[in-house]
Design a protein around this motif. Structure first.
Motif, PDB file in Angstrom:
ATOM      1  N   LEU A  87      34.774   9.725 -51.703  1.00 22.96           N
ATOM      2  CA  LEU A  87      33.361   9.759 -52.088  1.00 22.96           C
ATOM      3  C   LEU A  87      32.487   9.006 -51.097  1.00 22.96           C
ATOM      4  CD1 LEU A  87      33.730   9.278 -55.947  1.00 22.96           C
ATOM      5  CD2 LEU A  87      32.982  11.338 -54.753  1.00 22.96           C
ATOM      6  N   ASN A  88      33.022   7.943 -50.485  1.00 25.04           N
ATOM      7  CA  ASN A  88      32.263   7.221 -49.465  1.00 25.04           C
ATOM      8  C   ASN A  88      32.030   8.072 -48.221  1.00 25.04           C
ATOM      9  OD1 ASN A  88      31.725   4.774 -50.755  1.00 25.04           O
ATOM     10  ND2 ASN A  88      33.736   3.936 -50.216  1.00 25.04           N
ATOM     11  N   LEU A  89      32.919   9.039 -48.006  1.00 20.50           N
ATOM     12  CA  LEU A  89      32.761   9.935 -46.859  1.00 20.50           C
ATOM     13  C   LEU A  89      31.828  11.103 -47.154  1.00 20.50           C
ATOM     14  CD1 LEU A  89      36.443  10.054 -45.529  1.00 20.50           C
ATOM     15  CD2 LEU A  89      34.524   8.726 -44.626  1.00 20.50           C
TER      16      LEU A  89
ATOM     17  N   GLY B 181      33.938  -3.913 -44.286  1.00 22.41           N
ATOM     18  CA  GLY B 181      35.147  -3.153 -43.987  1.00 22.41           C
ATOM     19  C   GLY B 181      35.200  -1.793 -44.647  1.00 22.41           C
ATOM     20  N   THR B 182      34.088  -1.342 -45.250  1.00 18.06           N
ATOM     21  CA  THR B 182      34.035  -0.045 -45.929  1.00 18.06           C
ATOM     22  C   THR B 182      33.182   0.928 -45.133  1.00 18.06           C
ATOM     23  OG1 THR B 182      34.236  -1.099 -48.088  1.00 18.06           O
ATOM     24  CG2 THR B 182      33.418   1.163 -48.051  1.00 18.06           C
ATOM     25  N   ILE B 183      33.747   2.085 -44.835  1.00 18.60           N
ATOM     26  CA  ILE B 183      32.980   3.121 -44.142  1.00 18.60           C
ATOM     27  C   ILE B 183      32.345   4.025 -45.188  1.00 18.60           C
ATOM     28  CG2 ILE B 183      33.097   5.080 -42.583  1.00 18.60           C
ATOM     29  CD1 ILE B 183      35.450   3.758 -41.203  1.00 18.60           C
ATOM     30  N   GLN B 184      31.020   3.989 -45.260  1.00 21.71           N
ATOM     31  CA  GLN B 184      30.282   4.814 -46.217  1.00 21.71           C
ATOM     32  C   GLN B 184      29.205   5.583 -45.463  1.00 21.71           C
ATOM     33  OE1 GLN B 184      27.280   3.460 -49.419  1.00 21.71           O
ATOM     34  NE2 GLN B 184      29.226   3.595 -50.541  1.00 21.71           N
ATOM     35  N   ILE B 185      29.345   6.907 -45.476  1.00 21.85           N
ATOM     36  CA  ILE B 185      28.419   7.756 -44.724  1.00 21.85           C
ATOM     37  C   ILE B 185      27.154   7.994 -45.548  1.00 21.85           C
ATOM     38  CG2 ILE B 185      28.096  10.001 -43.625  1.00 21.85           C
ATOM     39  CD1 ILE B 185      31.075  10.103 -43.132  1.00 21.85           C
ATOM     40  N   GLU B 186      26.003   7.737 -44.934  1.00 20.54           N
ATOM     41  CA  GLU B 186      24.732   7.967 -45.613  1.00 20.54           C
ATOM     42  C   GLU B 186      24.150   9.331 -45.275  1.00 20.54           C
ATOM     43  OE1 GLU B 186      22.137   4.767 -44.591  1.00 20.54           O
ATOM     44  OE2 GLU B 186      22.924   3.453 -46.173  1.00 20.54           O
ATOM     45  N   LYS B 187      24.343   9.727 -44.013  1.00 19.16           N
ATOM     46  CA  LYS B 187      23.736  10.996 -43.576  1.00 19.16           C
ATOM     47  C   LYS B 187      24.693  11.720 -42.644  1.00 19.16           C
ATOM     48  CE  LYS B 187      19.490  12.854 -41.506  1.00 19.16           C
ATOM     49  NZ  LYS B 187      18.159  12.513 -40.939  1.00 19.16           N
ATOM     50  N   LEU B 188      24.715  13.042 -42.746  1.00 13.39           N
ATOM     51  CA  LEU B 188      25.580  13.845 -41.894  1.00 13.39           C
ATOM     52  C   LEU B 188      24.892  15.151 -41.541  1.00 13.39           C
ATOM     53  CD1 LEU B 188      28.383  14.364 -40.569  1.00 13.39           C
ATOM     54  CD2 LEU B 188      29.055  15.453 -42.714  1.00 13.39           C
TER      55      LEU B 188
ATOM     56  N   ASP C 269      25.984  13.346 -56.859  1.00  6.82           N
ATOM     57  CA  ASP C 269      25.628  11.960 -56.564  1.00  6.82           C
ATOM     58  C   ASP C 269      26.918  11.192 -56.280  1.00  6.82           C
ATOM     59  OD1 ASP C 269      24.749   9.393 -56.350  1.00  6.82           O
ATOM     60  OD2 ASP C 269      23.553   9.394 -58.181  1.00  6.82           O
ATOM     61  N   PRO C 270      27.351  11.167 -54.993  1.00  8.14           N
ATOM     62  CA  PRO C 270      28.631  10.532 -54.669  1.00  8.14           C
ATOM     63  C   PRO C 270      28.645   9.028 -54.922  1.00  8.14           C
ATOM     64  CG  PRO C 270      27.440  11.157 -52.669  1.00  8.14           C
ATOM     65  CD  PRO C 270      26.705  11.758 -53.809  1.00  8.14           C
ATOM     66  N   ARG C 271      27.503   8.374 -54.898  1.00  9.67           N
ATOM     67  CA  ARG C 271      27.482   6.921 -55.112  1.00  9.67           C
ATOM     68  C   ARG C 271      27.671   6.557 -56.578  1.00  9.67           C
ATOM     69  NH1 ARG C 271      28.736   7.960 -51.214  1.00  9.67           N
ATOM     70  NH2 ARG C 271      27.678   7.960 -49.218  1.00  9.67           N
ATOM     71  N   LYS C 272      27.148   7.357 -57.472  1.00 11.53           N
ATOM     72  CA  LYS C 272      27.355   7.114 -58.903  1.00 11.53           C
ATOM     73  C   LYS C 272      28.573   7.869 -59.434  1.00 11.53           C
ATOM     74  CE  LYS C 272      22.582   6.019 -60.185  1.00 11.53           C
ATOM     75  NZ  LYS C 272      21.449   6.362 -61.086  1.00 11.53           N
TER      76      LYS C 272
ATOM     77  N   THR D 137      25.773  11.438 -37.469  1.00 10.49           N
ATOM     78  CA  THR D 137      26.107  10.753 -38.707  1.00 10.49           C
ATOM     79  C   THR D 137      25.492   9.369 -38.724  1.00 10.49           C
ATOM     80  OG1 THR D 137      27.926  10.055 -40.142  1.00 10.49           O
ATOM     81  CG2 THR D 137      28.274   9.846 -37.788  1.00 10.49           C
ATOM     82  N   LYS D 138      25.197   8.917 -39.949  1.00  7.89           N
ATOM     83  CA  LYS D 138      24.638   7.578 -40.136  1.00  7.89           C
ATOM     84  C   LYS D 138      25.476   6.865 -41.181  1.00  7.89           C
ATOM     85  CE  LYS D 138      20.441   5.046 -41.381  1.00  7.89           C
ATOM     86  NZ  LYS D 138      19.036   5.163 -41.873  1.00  7.89           N
ATOM     87  N   ILE D 139      25.947   5.669 -40.829  1.00 10.87           N
ATOM     88  CA  ILE D 139      26.827   4.893 -41.701  1.00 10.87           C
ATOM     89  C   ILE D 139      26.068   3.723 -42.306  1.00 10.87           C
ATOM     90  CG2 ILE D 139      28.947   3.515 -41.757  1.00 10.87           C
ATOM     91  CD1 ILE D 139      29.955   5.180 -39.419  1.00 10.87           C
ATOM     92  N   ASN D 140      26.387   3.400 -43.565  1.00 14.14           N
ATOM     93  CA  ASN D 140      25.793   2.243 -44.227  1.00 14.14           C
ATOM     94  C   ASN D 140      26.255   0.984 -43.493  1.00 14.14           C
ATOM     95  OD1 ASN D 140      25.445  -0.024 -46.060  1.00 14.14           O
ATOM     96  ND2 ASN D 140      25.020   1.491 -47.649  1.00 14.14           N
ATOM     97  N   PHE D 141      25.318   0.336 -42.800  1.00 13.74           N
ATOM     98  CA  PHE D 141      25.662  -0.797 -41.942  1.00 13.74           C
ATOM     99  C   PHE D 141      26.216  -1.970 -42.740  1.00 13.74           C
ATOM    100  CE2 PHE D 141      24.524  -4.742 -39.728  1.00 13.74           C
ATOM    101  CZ  PHE D 141      25.204  -4.550 -38.531  1.00 13.74           C
ATOM    102  N   TRP D 142      25.600  -2.290 -43.855  1.00 15.81           N
ATOM    103  CA  TRP D 142      26.034  -3.458 -44.628  1.00 15.81           C
ATOM    104  C   TRP D 142      27.400  -3.243 -45.263  1.00 15.81           C
ATOM    105  CZ3 TRP D 142      23.397  -7.301 -43.071  1.00 15.81           C
ATOM    106  CH2 TRP D 142      22.055  -7.127 -42.695  1.00 15.81           C
TER     107      TRP D 142
END
Length: 651
Positions: A155-157, A99-106, A214-217, A89-94
């Motif tokens: 959605l961030n997950l 304090g928000t966990i947002q997964i970019e890739k799984l 599109d989980p981000r939108k 898994t890859k998490i959005n570092f910024w």
């Protein structure tokens, strides 16, 4: 002195250096931090959930990627709950810095989630327990904030890039097994595609989910369908709850999700084709909805959850705007409003779900109608229930009857009761039957008694007693089942003459619609309805009609019945096959039965239905007909009594 621009530049540079040092520190110590986090999770799961957690290998990939191998969660003394061979898994570092966990890739492959229930318990029981440390502050939940928070977290997950392979959900409920195996799922450039194998004790199927995500939108448009021929079958529920459900395809679309002025708005569209359901509480056959669409606008406020009236529901050709809400600002209030705009009556009939209204199949009608329903239930004040149902007709007329030909009530016909799905003996409703009794040949006392117990406003209402109907709804909600409350003679007549006695949603809905048609289209006069009612209802075991009943109990004709005999007959209508339990061993009415008749008599007196003179010289009832053989009486030993008497007098 430094200028303002120089100061800003210097501050920016210092902040950049600080974050660079933090990132460097995290990069240097990240593996140690990861291992420490795993140890903490292991201890927590062992302490709070009595479960063993282990990871064979865990390391960082790049700046914000993590790879783990052989992740295992096993509740102690229970079956394995979770196992996965490889997870990346890859998490959005910024986002993580805020304090928000947002997964970019799984990426995940070769794993399962297993839910097991057997004689030893459930392997997920510990995870269902409520947190004992939670303190109830008494503060109400803000539904808008809670829903927005949960949806955002969910959605961030959901990663924007996802590759899943050979992952399974396994369920075993006391031998009732179902496995949903995700052979593959790819989400690339917002395009979703998957292949799913479903295996149960009763069927195997291959499913697919395709579409846009599109989980981000916060937008999606996906379709769920069967790769094989035939409908998609819903697993597990058929064995667990005896519910058989299937459909051709489902589409689910979310177009908007935003917070505005403290309210969460969630808009979208969903549809299902050829939805089929079968359950004994719904109908005795498959119920099919060919096409159903729902354009929804959901609202979440501080104190309410609602489906807004701008939403639209389509069931075949039926189209209406629903409003459904739950509000707990003061009391717990449930509201349902339905507005069906002007539509053709025939379109309504042909759009009814197949199998749910079998007696309407083949029915034809002309004209139009508009319908409005307003239902409000206050759980804290149930007796304040609001139930307003309004139908505006425009040249509405039934031109052809379906299976339930209501016009048959005007002539001679054969009636056969159905008890526990078994047809009873045929009863001819007509003058050719020697037991048939015209209304004017029935004792006025019986007509008055039955109308008082069953339907006092029969001659003035149009099939339904509004207040009784409201109270019946309250009782149904409280008992969570259909009750007899609110049933008019019109409803009982329809139920007896055209419907079975099964306790299903189908029968209840058909009863309501048929009664409305019968009463509002002047198909049968009230007098004729009452006459048929008296001649077909059950008055005892295998006793149908008042002609048979008066002979069965009292060896009389219906016009010879006394007031007390009529009171008795009226009180046994709800449970005629159990009439014998109202009598004691001497063949007399028990005290509760006598009190019941006195209560009915007093009501009739207060309402002026009978007068004091009617009660003069009334003798207790004596069952002389065949009904007497059903009453358990004790025969007295008269010889022993006589000898005892002689002995007593000899002294």
């Amino acid at each position: 002195m430094r200028t303002r621009k120089q100061k800003i530049f210097l501050i920016t540079k210092i902040v950049s250096i600080f974050f660079a040092l933090v990132i460097a520190g995290l990069f240097v110590f990240r593996d140690a931090i990861l291992q420490k986090a795993i140890v903490q999770i292991t201890h927590k799961l062992d302490r709070d959930y009595n479960s063993s957690f282990s990871v064979k290998k865990a390391n960082f990939i790049g700046i914000s990627g993590v790879e783990m191998e052989n992740v295992l969660l096993v509740p102690k003394k229970a079956d394995t709950l979770f196992n996965i061979e490889n997870l990346k898994t890859k998490i959005n570092f910024w986002r993580l810095l805020t304090g928000t966990i947002q997964i970019e890739k799984l990426e995940a492959k070769n794993g399962f989630l297993q839910l097991v229930k057997n004689k030893n318990g459930r392997n997920f029981e510990a995870f269902l327990s409520k947190n004992k440390d939670t303190v109830d502050t008494g503060k109400k939940t803000n539904y808008a904030k809670l829903a927005y928070k949960l949806l955002n977290r969910a959605l961030n997950l959901v990663p924007t890039d996802m590759h899943l392979e050979n992952l399974s959900l396994r369920m075993n409920d006391m031998g009732k097994k179902a496995t949903v195996r995700l052979n593959k799922l790819n989400l690339i450039d917002k395009n979703l595609e998957s292949s799913i194998l479903v295996q149960t004790n009763t069927f195997n199927q291959n499913w697919s989910i395709k579409g846009f995500a599109d989980p981000r939108k916060k937008q999606t448009d996906i379709r769920f369908f069967n790769i094989d021929t035939g409908k998609i079958k819903v697993p597990y529920f058929d064995e667990r709850y005896n519910i058989k459900a299937s459909f051709d395809s489902i589409r689910f679309k979310v177009t908007n999700m935003d917070m505005d002025s403290g309210e969460l708005h969630l808009d979208g569209f969903t549809s299902i084709s050829n939805f089929t359901v079968n359950h004994p509480k719904i109908a005795n056959k498959d119920v099919v909805i060919k096409n159903a669409n729902f354009n929804y606008n959901l609202l979440f406020g501080e104190n309410f959850i609602a489906i807004d009236s701008s939403s639209t529901v389509e069931l075949n050709k039926i189209k209406f705007n629903p409003y459904v809400s739950y509000n707990n600002e003061t009391d717990k209030i449930y509201t349902l409003k339905i507005d069906i705009p002007k539509m053709k009556a025939q379109d309504f009939i042909t759009s009814l779900p197949d199998g749910l209204f079998t007696h309407f199949e083949g029915m034809e009608a002309t004209g139009n109608f508009i319908y409005n329903l307003n239902f409000v239930f206050n759980k804290n004040k149930p007796n304040t229930i609001v139930f307003d149902s309004k139908l505006d007709k425009e040249n509405l007329k039934i031109t052809k009857y379906g299976e339930a030909n209501l016009n048959k009530l005007n002539g001679e016909f054969i009636y056969r009761a159905i008890i526990k799905n078994v047809l009873q003996r045929p009863i001819l409703v007509g003058q050719a039957n020697p037991n048939y009794t015209p209304l004017n040949a029935i004792s006025p006392y019986l007509r008055k008694s039955v109308l008082t117990t069953e339907d006092p406003s029969f001659f003035s209402h149009k099939g339904f007693i509004t207040e009784a109907f409201r109270q019946s709804i309250v009782k149904n909600i409280r008992t969570k089942k259909f009750s007899r409350g609110g049933s008019t003679i019109s409803m009982q007549l329809i139920k007896n003459a055209f419907l079975t006695r099964e306790k299903t949603l189908s029968r209840k809905l058909e009863e309501i619609l048929l009664v409305y048609i019968l009463e509002n289209n002047r198909i049968v006069s009230k007098e004729r309805m009452l006459e048929v009612y008296f001649n077909i209802i059950e008055w005892g075991p295998n006793v149908y009609g008042i002609g048979e009943a008066s002979q069965f109990y009292f060896e009389k004709t219906p016009d010879q019945l006394t007031l007390n005999e009529c009171l008795f007959l009226a009180t046994i209508i709800p449970s005629p096959r159990n009439f014998m339990y109202q009598f004691n061993s001497e063949g007399n009415l028990k005290s509760f039965a006598v009190n019941k008749e006195k209560y009915l008599k007093n009501i009739m007196m207060r309402r002026g239905i009978i007068i004091p003179d009617d009660t003069i010289n009334q003798m207790p009832i004596y069952v002389s007909g065949r009904a007497n053989s059903f009453i358990k009486t004790e025969v007295k030993d008269t010889i022993q009594i006589d000898s005892t008497s002689i002995e007593e007098f000899s002294f």
